[in-house]
Design a protein around this motif. Structure first.
Motif, PDB file in Angstrom:
ATOM      1  N   ALA A   1       5.041  -2.962 -14.239  1.00 38.87           N
ATOM      2  CA  ALA A   1       4.622  -2.035 -15.421  1.00 38.87           C
ATOM      3  C   ALA A   1       5.345  -2.499 -16.664  1.00 38.87           C
ATOM      4  O   ALA A   1       4.831  -1.847 -17.710  1.00 38.87           O
ATOM      5  CB  ALA A   1       4.663  -0.648 -15.043  1.00 38.87           C
ATOM      6  N   GLY A   2       6.475  -3.318 -16.740  1.00 42.25           N
ATOM      7  CA  GLY A   2       7.288  -3.484 -17.684  1.00 42.25           C
ATOM      8  C   GLY A   2       7.998  -2.384 -18.494  1.00 42.25           C
ATOM      9  O   GLY A   2       8.083  -2.401 -19.767  1.00 42.25           O
ATOM     10  N   LEU A   3       8.529  -1.407 -17.644  1.00 36.41           N
ATOM     11  CA  LEU A   3       9.039  -0.363 -18.133  1.00 36.41           C
ATOM     12  C   LEU A   3      10.538  -0.330 -18.202  1.00 36.41           C
ATOM     13  O   LEU A   3      11.297   0.495 -19.019  1.00 36.41           O
ATOM     14  CB  LEU A   3       8.742   1.083 -17.136  1.00 36.41           C
ATOM     15  N   LEU A   4      11.158  -1.345 -17.787  1.00 34.49           N
ATOM     16  CA  LEU A   4      12.604  -1.610 -17.640  1.00 34.49           C
ATOM     17  C   LEU A   4      12.910  -2.277 -19.017  1.00 34.49           C
ATOM     18  O   LEU A   4      12.257  -3.457 -19.403  1.00 34.49           O
ATOM     19  CB  LEU A   4      13.094  -2.054 -16.406  1.00 34.49           C
ATOM     20  N   PRO A   5      14.123  -2.095 -19.506  1.00 32.62           N
ATOM     21  CA  PRO A   5      14.608  -3.054 -20.849  1.00 32.62           C
ATOM     22  C   PRO A   5      14.896  -4.454 -20.234  1.00 32.62           C
ATOM     23  O   PRO A   5      15.257  -4.772 -19.240  1.00 32.62           O
ATOM     24  CB  PRO A   5      16.052  -2.611 -20.878  1.00 32.62           C
ATOM     25  N   ALA A   6      14.292  -5.166 -21.079  1.00 33.28           N
ATOM     26  CA  ALA A   6      14.083  -6.674 -20.850  1.00 33.28           C
ATOM     27  C   ALA A   6      15.641  -7.295 -20.634  1.00 33.28           C
ATOM     28  O   ALA A   6      16.458  -7.142 -21.461  1.00 33.28           O
ATOM     29  CB  ALA A   6      13.576  -7.349 -22.155  1.00 33.28           C
ATOM     30  N   GLY A   7      15.790  -8.150 -19.706  1.00 33.41           N
ATOM     31  CA  GLY A   7      17.177  -8.918 -19.413  1.00 33.41           C
ATOM     32  C   GLY A   7      18.053  -8.288 -18.603  1.00 33.41           C
ATOM     33  O   GLY A   7      18.952  -8.945 -18.056  1.00 33.41           O
ATOM     34  N   ALA A   8      17.592  -6.890 -18.001  1.00 32.17           N
ATOM     35  CA  ALA A   8      18.562  -6.125 -17.357  1.00 32.17           C
ATOM     36  C   ALA A   8      18.492  -6.590 -16.140  1.00 32.17           C
ATOM     37  O   ALA A   8      17.319  -6.776 -15.480  1.00 32.17           O
ATOM     38  CB  ALA A   8      18.344  -4.724 -17.561  1.00 32.17           C
ATOM     39  N   LEU A   9      19.589  -6.617 -15.410  1.00 28.01           N
ATOM     40  CA  LEU A   9      19.575  -6.992 -13.800  1.00 28.01           C
ATOM     41  C   LEU A   9      19.075  -5.726 -13.031  1.00 28.01           C
ATOM     42  O   LEU A   9      19.697  -4.827 -13.492  1.00 28.01           O
ATOM     43  CB  LEU A   9      21.068  -7.485 -13.391  1.00 28.01           C
TER      44      LEU A   9
END
Length: 298
Positions: free
Chosen positions: A243-251
């Protein structure tokens, strides 16, 4: 002694200090060790099975607004066990049978069992609970030894990560809607060598907006939905990534929340050790990283 444990964490601790043979009653969630499943189940959930995380949150909120209990205590089963000690909690009505419900049931039954309330808010209090269980069951030397062993393991992790850069960590205690952690979980992150950038140690978990998760700029997102094992957490992590809900680049690291995070028992130390290996690995850590969302998170 005949013991009824109404918390999975205390059931686990009782068996770990050698009091397992005295445990005669448990909850439907008490699954560790496997032997606990052979004991009489005295409490069940009022929540329907098969709900999605969003539906669970709505059910819990509605029940709380109506003043309804989320757990059913089987007074008949409790009466038949003739308990000397009942272990319960007053920490979270969503997590287990509340001490008030237990007191009312025992009074109704005319039962004179001692009630031990365990409400750890911090890692130190988790270890203190182990000792309190030992004191209440005549197993204090074994409980002291277990607490000391757990403390030594925590100190070893802290020593290993001391002086290293601290990755920014967001722990999602729930995913739909997102919840930032409280109680002992921020301390787990700190002990593992991270900086818990949402949530406060010793406080209640809090509902947050996805906007705050992004503003926290985490290096690592730990997906630890209360009540779910690692596979359940992985499925929710995958859904958040899709869904693209998480911050970009975060593991993104899903964990066994039931075993190592949500239950304040001996295995929280396993959770600290696992997270330390993720935050400060000897080699590369496998895992999915979030990409930029196609739209702004709601």
């Amino acid at each position: 002694m005949r013991i009824v444990s109404l918390l999975p964490a205390t059931t686990e601790a009782l068996f770990a200090i050698g009091a397992g043979d005295d445990v005669v009653g448990v909850t439907f969630e008490c699954d560790t060790p496997a032997e606990a499943r052979s004991r009489t189940i005295v409490s069940t959930s009022a929540m329907p099975e098969g709900l999605a995380p969003e539906e669970i949150d709505a059910f819990v909120s509605a029940a709380a607004a109506r003043g309804e209990d989320l757990y059913r205590l089987d007074a008949g089963a409790l009466a038949g066990l003739d308990a000397d000690l009942v272990v319960t909690q007053d920490l979270c009505a969503v997590c287990a049978v509340d001490v008030g419900v237990v007191d009312e049931a025992l009074a109704h039954l005319g039962c004179t069992a001692e009630v031990l309330t365990c409400d750890p808010h911090t890692l130190a209090e988790v270890l203190d609970t182990v000792v309190a269980l030992g004191r209440a069951t005549g197993r204090e030397p074994a409980a002291q030894a277990l607490a000391a062993s757990l403390s030594t393991r925590l100190d070893a992790v802290r020593a290993r990560v001391a002086g290293r850069p601290r990755p920014r960590v967001v722990v999602l205690e729930w995913t739909d809607p997102p919840y930032a952690p409280g109680h002992w979980i921020p301390e787990m992150v700190e002990a593992a060598g991270g900086e818990c950038v949402l949530g406060a140690a010793g406080e209640k978990s809090t509902r947050v907006l996805w906007e705050r998760v992004h503003e926290a700029r985490p290096d690592v997102v730990v997906v630890a939905p209360c009540g779910y094992d690692r596979e359940g957490a992985r499925q929710q992590a995958d859904a958040l990534l899709t869904a693209g809900l998480l911050p970009a680049g975060a593991l993104v690291h899903p964990v066994d929340a039931d075993a190592h995070w949500a239950r304040p028992g001996p295995r929280v130390v396993d959770g600290v050790e696992e997270l330390a290996a993720v935050l400060h690995p000897a080699g590369d850590v496998e895992g999915r990283r979030a990409v930029a969302p196609p739209h702004a998170p709601e």
